[in-house]
Scaffold this active site. Structure first.
Site, PDB file in Angstrom:
ATOM      1  N   GLU A 121       0.863  -1.181   0.000  1.00 23.85           N
ATOM      2  CA  GLU A 121       0.000   0.000   0.000  1.00 23.85           C
ATOM      3  C   GLU A 121       0.893   1.223   0.000  1.00 23.85           C
ATOM      4  O   GLU A 121       1.835   1.311   0.779  1.00 23.85           O
ATOM      5  CB  GLU A 121      -0.871   0.034   1.256  1.00 23.85           C
ATOM      6  CG  GLU A 121      -2.051  -0.917   1.205  1.00 23.85           C
ATOM      7  CD  GLU A 121      -2.874  -0.866   2.489  1.00 23.85           C
ATOM      8  OE1 GLU A 121      -3.594  -1.839   2.745  1.00 23.85           O
ATOM      9  OE2 GLU A 121      -2.787   0.126   3.232  1.00 23.85           O
ATOM     10  N   ASP A 134      -5.947   9.014  10.833  1.00 25.90           N
ATOM     11  CA  ASP A 134      -4.595   8.524  11.109  1.00 25.90           C
ATOM     12  C   ASP A 134      -4.026   8.998  12.434  1.00 25.90           C
ATOM     13  O   ASP A 134      -4.208  10.139  12.828  1.00 25.90           O
ATOM     14  CB  ASP A 134      -3.649   8.947   9.980  1.00 25.90           C
ATOM     15  CG  ASP A 134      -3.868   8.126   8.733  1.00 25.90           C
ATOM     16  OD1 ASP A 134      -3.751   6.889   8.834  1.00 25.90           O
ATOM     17  OD2 ASP A 134      -4.180   8.700   7.685  1.00 25.90           O
TER      18      ASP A 134
END
Ligand SMILES: Cc1ncc(COP(=O)(O)O)c(C=O)c1O
Lengths: 413, 266
Positions: free
Chosen positions: B49, B60
């Site tokens: 990824e 995040d």
């Protein structure tokens, strides 16, 4: 197709199946984790807004805790000095938390209690939202966590002291520009991790659609009072009325304008004043005035300051409460339907407005509403004497005393 | 034709182990180095990824935020992500790359142009953190048309009924967020509990590859061997940060990290 506002339907309900206004503003651009909490909160809100006992509880707090109505006063000296339109102020800051944020905070805390949540979290820039949540949270027995950028913790220390006095936990946010935008991000992250136990209060009419709707619905108390007060003063709605409000995320303006949306804009003009930043700087916090493109920030599509790639831009304003790159989806809708007009005032103009207003009148607006006063000062001399300008004086200046003193050399409360 | 992602999973199944999926940020710490890092990771990882960094990443935690801000500060532009993938695929033809990021970046680039450039550079899949189902239906269809796997996310809060609908509309790979939290959170729930939930979801459609992410590190990874795939991100971003502090080459350091991770799941 040009966008239209539907008459007789609250603005907060004029969204489509994707929770978007005008098909392009708002929505729920959130991580999957938040879909369920959003769903639950939406159901709770739809239930409670029709629940008589909830509305009574809300109105009791508005009356007995906030104090209702907040005063509508004529600013005689300023009017005479400027020599044009009549200038009035609705002094919304006359409440225990000294800002309009109290309405959204109260409704959220009452909702949190009904949902059985004991913890509430929020973002704050100017510290007004944080302070109000700290006070109301304590009153209602909720544990309060407040996210605030380090830059704002320093420049709005007075409010931070109050938050702590009321037992709230203030979490400094040290990422990015260390201002409101970062505080909102960090608060959302916290909510992602704690949505099972915690109720999220977003400090303005921004974020995923349901928070925009609850915030605007709560602040609408301001204009419910105002419309009655105007009718008492003038016998009817004046032929030429202008409602001026500063715009950070846009919650105070939505509350101030709510009852007047369906009036013809030739009769009731709605003027939003964004933060233009310092005259000397290219940075600003005025996405509507400066024609920013539509983008996604904090779960919602809106006009937002960003670069060509979609990175959110840095903002700069003397007023911590307006220092935000985005703007409520509902204001984007009001702009595109041309129902409201948006402009900006610079740091210098806002300071000058504070100086004039606090010199001539018995009120002391904070730097946020000083932006709205700045626009009033600009336009009033050019307008006829039967024009009525009302400014939402939505915050008290005490929190800004250090900044004002450093810029002007004195501070009057 | 089967996608590279599908083939990678089949290969792992043959070897009776989960796919090891890494996450790093494009242009972290700079464009050239992040390509070198991808090549290091590719030695042991099955799927890579690559995040396109966003200034305001609400999903995040600290480690990935740090990596994202570093990449942006070092001049990351969206086109760099495609150039990195393109260069990578020149030498690593069969290693699938999934681009991951926030919707505003795709929106500003233009969905169609974004997909064309994905195709041109050899991207196999897309994860969009803040474009949940059903809002992602139109974009997911566009991906399908281009034979790019749009990976749907599932969370601990996702209801069973919603799970079924999402999985019904999904491509060959889905991503289960292990816990309530942002990336890099501690595992607040025992691996056993997470796997119980995982197995329930897996049964909805056993043919679809379901990977687990969030909170997977070198100390937790071995508990999840029964999953189709495991994503490690924050640990790698943290390793880059620490390498920079110690002035050692992050690509060299990450080679060891990913080797260690792999060892624990075979
Ligand atoms: C006094 C005051 N006015 C205005 C604002 C701006 O927020 P909004 O635009 O949502 O009213 C703030 C925000 O902190 C504030 O404290």
């Amino acid at each position: 197709m040009s966008l239209r506002i539907k008459k007789g339907i609250p603005l907060i309900d004029q969204y489509d199946k994707n929770c978007m206004w005008g098909g392009k503003f708002g929505g729920n651009f959130v991580p999957e984790t938040l879909k369920k909490p959003i769903d639950d909160l939406t159901k709770l809100f739809e239930k409670l807004r029709k629940d008589k006992s909830f509305l009574k509880e809300r109105d009791d707090y508005f009356k007995n805790y906030v104090g209702s109505p907040t005063p509508l006063i004529r600013l005689d000296n300023l009017t005479d000095y400027l020599g044009g339109a009549q200038i009035w102020a609705k002094v919304v800051s006359e409440n225990p938390g000294t800002a309009h944020k109290v309405y959204n905070v109260l409704v959220h805390c009452l909702m949190a209690r009904r949902a059985g949540k004991k913890y509430v979290c929020t973002d704050t820039g100017a510290g007004m939202n944080g302070k109000n949540l700290a006070m109301v949270g304590k009153m209602l027995g909720l544990k309060v966590k407040i996210f605030m950028g380090l830059v704002d913790i320093k420049r709005q220390k007075k409010n931070v002291d109050v938050m702590k006095k009321y037992g709230a936990e203030v979490v400094p946010v040290t990422t990015g520009s260390q201002t409101l935008v970062d505080a909102v991000s960090e608060c959302m992250r916290y909510f992602v991790a704690n949505c099972d136990t915690t109720h999220l209060v977003v400090g303005s009419a921004v974020g995923p659609a349901i928070w925009i709707r609850i915030c605007a619905w709560s602040a609408a108390q301001i204009s419910r009072e105002l419309i009655v007060q105007i009718k008492e003063e003038f016998g009817k709605i004046p032929k030429k009325l202008k409602l001026l409000n500063c715009i950070g995320g846009g919650s105070s303006a939505l509350g101030f304008w709510n009852e007047f949306i369906d009036y013809d804009k030739k009769q009731v003009e709605l003027i939003g004043v964004e933060a233009g930043g310092s005259k000397k700087s290219k940075k600003h916090a005025a996405p509507l005035t400066n024609g920013s493109k539509i983008g996604i920030l904090h779960g919602s599509a809106q006009y937002v300051i960003q670069d060509a790639d979609g990175q959110i831009g840095e903002t700069e304003s003397i007023s911590a409460g307006l220092d935000y790159p985005g703007i409520s989806a509902i204001h984007c809708f009001l702009k595109d339907t041309k129902r409201a007009r948006y402009t900006s005032a610079t740091d210098e103009e806002a300071l000058n407005a504070y100086k004039l207003v606090s010199k001539f009148e018995n009120i002391s607006p904070s730097l946020e509403p000083s932006h709205a006063f700045a626009e009033a000062i600009r336009i009033a001399p050019k307008l006829s004497k039967d024009t009525v300008l009302i400014i939402n004086s939505c915050g008290h200046s005490l929190k800004d005393s250090i900044i004002i003193k450093s810029k002007l050399g004195y501070y009057t409360e | 034709m089967k996608s590279e992602i599908q083939l990678a999973f089949e290969n792992c199944k043959k070897e009776k182990r989960p796919a090891l999926i890494t996450y790093t940020v494009a242009s972290d710490p700079n464009k050239k180095k992040s390509l070198e890092i991808l090549k290091s990771l590719a030695k042991y990882a099955d799927i890579l990824e690559l995040g396109f960094p966003h200034s305001t990443p609400i999903g995040d935690g600290g480690q990935i935020q740090t990596s994202s801000h570093r990449a942006i500060k070092n001049g990351f532009k969206m086109k760099d992500a495609f150039q990195i993938v393109k260069s990578f695929k020149k030498t690593e033809k069969n290693k699938p790359v999934i681009l991951m990021g926030y919707y505003n970046m795709i929106f500003q680039y233009g969905e169609n142009k974004f997909l064309i450039d994905c195709k041109k550079s050899g991207v196999s899949g897309i994860i969009c953190v803040d474009l949940p189902w059903p809002e992602n239906k139109i974009f997911a269809k566009k991906c399908k048309k281009k034979s790019i796997v749009f990976v749907q996310l599932l969370a601990p809060t996702t209801t069973k009924e919603r799970m079924k609908k999402i999985i019904r509309d999904s491509d060959s790979m889905n991503y289960l967020i292990s816990i309530l939290g942002t990336t890099g959170s501690k595992l607040k729930v025992s691996p056993k509990k997470i796997l119980e939930n995982y197995n329930k979801i897996k049964r909805i459609n056993p043919k679809k590859n379901l990977v687990i992410g969030f909170g997977i590190t070198d100390s937790t990874i071995s508990s999840f061997k029964s999953a189709s795939g495991l994503v490690v991100g924050s640990l790698l971003c943290k390793t880059i940060t620490n390498s920079l502090k110690m002035r050692i080459n992050p690509a060299t350091k990450l080679l060891k990290t990913v080797y260690n991770l792999k060892k624990k799941i075979i």
